[in-house]
Design a protein around this motif. Structure first.
Motif, PDB file in Angstrom:
ATOM      1  N   SER A  16      54.585-115.263  67.874  1.00  0.00           N
ATOM      2  CA  SER A  16      54.845-115.656  66.478  1.00  0.00           C
ATOM      3  C   SER A  16      54.427-114.554  65.527  1.00  0.00           C
ATOM      4  CB  SER A  16      54.107-116.949  66.136  1.00  0.00           C
ATOM      5  OG  SER A  16      54.696-118.033  66.794  1.00  0.00           O
ATOM      6  N   TRP A  17      53.284-113.934  65.810  1.00  0.00           N
ATOM      7  CA  TRP A  17      52.823-112.820  64.976  1.00  0.00           C
ATOM      8  C   TRP A  17      53.879-111.721  64.979  1.00  0.00           C
ATOM      9  CZ3 TRP A  17      52.068-107.657  65.103  1.00  0.00           C
ATOM     10  CH2 TRP A  17      51.292-107.106  64.100  1.00  0.00           C
ATOM     11  N   ALA A  18      54.410-111.407  66.161  1.00  0.00           N
ATOM     12  CA  ALA A  18      55.425-110.358  66.278  1.00  0.00           C
ATOM     13  C   ALA A  18      56.682-110.713  65.490  1.00  0.00           C
ATOM     14  CB  ALA A  18      55.770-110.126  67.749  1.00  0.00           C
ATOM     15  N   TYR A  19      57.138-111.964  65.616  1.00  0.00           N
ATOM     16  CA  TYR A  19      58.344-112.373  64.893  1.00  0.00           C
ATOM     17  C   TYR A  19      58.152-112.217  63.387  1.00  0.00           C
ATOM     18  CZ  TYR A  19      59.352-114.748  69.351  1.00  0.00           C
ATOM     19  OH  TYR A  19      59.560-115.051  70.668  1.00  0.00           O
ATOM     20  N   GLU A  20      57.021-112.686  62.903  1.00  0.00           N
ATOM     21  CA  GLU A  20      56.777-112.638  61.460  1.00  0.00           C
ATOM     22  C   GLU A  20      56.489-111.222  60.978  1.00  0.00           C
ATOM     23  OE1 GLU A  20      54.004-115.696  60.299  1.00  0.00           O
ATOM     24  OE2 GLU A  20      55.103-117.196  61.457  1.00  0.00           O
ATOM     25  N   ARG A  21      55.999-110.364  61.851  1.00  0.00           N
ATOM     26  CA  ARG A  21      55.688-108.992  61.456  1.00  0.00           C
ATOM     27  C   ARG A  21      56.947-108.146  61.328  1.00  0.00           C
ATOM     28  NH1 ARG A  21      54.590-105.570  58.730  1.00  0.00           N
ATOM     29  NH2 ARG A  21      53.374-103.715  59.176  1.00  0.00           N
TER      30      ARG A  21
END
Length: 157
Positions: A82-87
């Protein structure tokens, strides 16, 4: 944003990144402020997506989470993704792609510099998080199924 930008970001946080051939199906690995990226990945888009996820582990995970049968480890894996998607694919980029007249998911993945698989998982995660639609900046509504953006008129009052 691209792979080189994330490499600089990793360096800023004191995380070393190495590209080496990795055994089996391992695409990337994070541990002790070091990220290993499989040098044999087929494209820079693949490397970009994997680096983002491994940076997500740096920011969100603790301990050894290799045993994915453990629910706590699976949750940490989901948080890192999720962090990667939002980043690298925030909602603002969906709006930006709409404004650039991107017409389909293939073009969108190319525009973002990500794999189509990463794009699909990111959109699925956003749908889980927000539902079928989400309002953005009071000027847009992003629809995740089917993927699209509605731009609203400015308020008259």
């Amino acid at each position: 944003m691209n792979y080189e930008f994330l490499l600089k970001e990793a360096d800023h946080f004191g995380v070393s990144v190495y590209e080496e051939p990795l055994k089996g199906k391992i695409q990337g690995f994070y541990g002790d402020n070091v990220i290993w990226i499989n040098k044999l990945l087929p494209s820079s888009a693949n490397k970009y997506c994997i680096l983002a996820e491994e940076l997500g582990h740096y920011h969100t995970s603790t301990g050894d989470i290799l045993d994915q049968k453990n629910i706590i480890n699976r949750k940490q894996e989901a948080r890192a993704r999720s962090w990667a998607y939002e980043r690298i694919m925030p909602l603002s980029k969906i709006i930006e792609a709409h404004e650039e007249h991107i017409r389909n998911k293939f073009e969108f993945a190319e525009y973002m510099g990500v794999t189509e698989e990463f794009l699909e998982f990111a959109l699925k995660r956003y749908k889980e998080k927000y539902g079928v639609t989400v309002s953005y900046n009071e000027k847009y509504t992003i629809c995740f199924e089917p993927l699209g953006v509605i731009k609203w008129f400015d308020k008259f009052f």
